[in-house]
Scaffold this motif. Structure first.
Motif, PDB file in Angstrom:
ATOM      1  N   ARG A  85       0.839  -1.206   0.000  1.00 34.88           N
ATOM      2  CA  ARG A  85       0.000   0.000   0.000  1.00 34.88           C
ATOM      3  C   ARG A  85       0.870   1.250   0.000  1.00 34.88           C
ATOM      4  O   ARG A  85       0.636   2.183  -0.757  1.00 34.88           O
ATOM      5  CB  ARG A  85      -0.946   0.000   1.202  1.00 34.88           C
ATOM      6  N   ARG A  86       1.891   1.276   0.863  1.00 33.58           N
ATOM      7  CA  ARG A  86       2.788   2.444   0.917  1.00 33.58           C
ATOM      8  C   ARG A  86       3.486   2.645  -0.423  1.00 33.58           C
ATOM      9  O   ARG A  86       3.635   3.768  -0.890  1.00 33.58           O
ATOM     10  CB  ARG A  86       3.816   2.271   2.033  1.00 33.58           C
ATOM     11  N   HIS A  87       3.913   1.543  -1.037  1.00 29.94           N
ATOM     12  CA  HIS A  87       4.594   1.650  -2.341  1.00 29.94           C
ATOM     13  C   HIS A  87       3.641   2.191  -3.404  1.00 29.94           C
ATOM     14  O   HIS A  87       4.023   3.054  -4.200  1.00 29.94           O
ATOM     15  CB  HIS A  87       5.140   0.282  -2.756  1.00 29.94           C
ATOM     16  N   GLU A  89       0.935   4.005  -2.976  1.00 26.20           N
ATOM     17  CA  GLU A  89       0.573   5.394  -2.688  1.00 26.20           C
ATOM     18  C   GLU A  89       1.669   6.358  -3.108  1.00 26.20           C
ATOM     19  O   GLU A  89       1.421   7.540  -3.312  1.00 26.20           O
ATOM     20  CB  GLU A  89       0.254   5.559  -1.203  1.00 26.20           C
ATOM     21  N   GLY A  90       2.888   5.866  -3.268  1.00 26.51           N
ATOM     22  CA  GLY A  90       4.006   6.701  -3.703  1.00 26.51           C
ATOM     23  C   GLY A  90       3.889   7.161  -5.151  1.00 26.51           C
ATOM     24  O   GLY A  90       4.556   8.104  -5.565  1.00 26.51           O
ATOM     25  N   PHE A  91       3.035   6.521  -5.941  1.00 28.08           N
ATOM     26  CA  PHE A  91       2.879   6.921  -7.335  1.00 28.08           C
ATOM     27  C   PHE A  91       1.989   8.143  -7.497  1.00 28.08           C
ATOM     28  O   PHE A  91       2.035   8.802  -8.531  1.00 28.08           O
ATOM     29  CB  PHE A  91       2.302   5.762  -8.167  1.00 28.08           C
ATOM     30  N   LYS A  92       1.148   8.433  -6.520  1.00 30.82           N
ATOM     31  CA  LYS A  92       0.261   9.602  -6.460  1.00 30.82           C
ATOM     32  C   LYS A  92      -0.546   9.809  -7.734  1.00 30.82           C
ATOM     33  O   LYS A  92      -1.325   8.964  -8.116  1.00 30.82           O
ATOM     34  CB  LYS A  92       1.055  10.844  -6.102  1.00 30.82           C
ATOM     35  N   THR A  95      -0.975   7.367 -11.121  1.00 28.73           N
ATOM     36  CA  THR A  95      -1.758   6.128 -11.148  1.00 28.73           C
ATOM     37  C   THR A  95      -2.848   6.148 -12.213  1.00 28.73           C
ATOM     38  O   THR A  95      -3.292   5.096 -12.646  1.00 28.73           O
ATOM     39  CB  THR A  95      -2.402   5.862  -9.780  1.00 28.73           C
ATOM     40  N   THR A 123      -5.864   2.904  -3.914  1.00 31.03           N
ATOM     41  CA  THR A 123      -4.675   3.738  -4.112  1.00 31.03           C
ATOM     42  C   THR A 123      -4.743   4.574  -5.385  1.00 31.03           C
ATOM     43  O   THR A 123      -3.810   5.308  -5.683  1.00 31.03           O
ATOM     44  CB  THR A 123      -3.396   2.878  -4.123  1.00 31.03           C
TER      45      THR A 123
END
Length: 138
Positions: A85-87, A89-92, A95, A123
């Motif tokens: 999930r953290r990874h 969400e890093g694409f912002k 996506t 995400t």
């Protein structure tokens, strides 16, 4: 006497490189053709079969692997759902243009597949693809 004639200069020995270059090119071609590219190194995932298959887009994609034991892999590293999930969400904002490609083993639990699909939606991924094998002729 013709035996004692002086030579004008010594001829240097010449090495013809053409056969060696030919061999090198043949070896290069052999290795290029015989090399197989493994997309999932170290993972044994048996994809389900489908009669139709979508052609690959040139868009950027995130590949997530789900093994039959329920292990989640991002590329070749095992991750937890929270780390995934953290990874993701890093694409912002990227996506919207990216594809979430899920490569789930055909023996994986349906619940985990749905969880990963839901995680992609949460995400912000607009595109979701589930990888399958092309069904062979019967």
């Amino acid at each position: 006497m013709g035996f004692l004639r002086k030579r004008r200069g010594r001829e240097e020995p010449k090495v013809d490189m053409t056969p060696m270059v030919d061999c090198v090119f043949l070896l290069l071609i052999f290795f290029m053709i015989s090399t197989t590219f493994i997309e999932t190194p170290g993972l044994s995932i048996k994809l389900p079969e489908a009669s139709t298959q979508r052609d690959k887009d040139e868009a950027e994609e995130v590949k997530i692997y789900l093994s039959k034991e329920g292990e989640i892999f991002l590329a070749d590293t095992q991750v937890t759902t929270a780390a995934l999930r953290r990874h993701l969400e890093g694409f912002k904002e990227r996506t919207e243009q990216m594809t979430f490609l899920l490569l789930a083993d055909k023996e994986a639990r349906h619940g985990q597949v749905v969880e990963l699909m839901d995680l992609a939606k949460v995400t912000g991924f607009a595109r979701l693809a589930i990888a399958t094998e092309q069904r062979g002729p019967k």
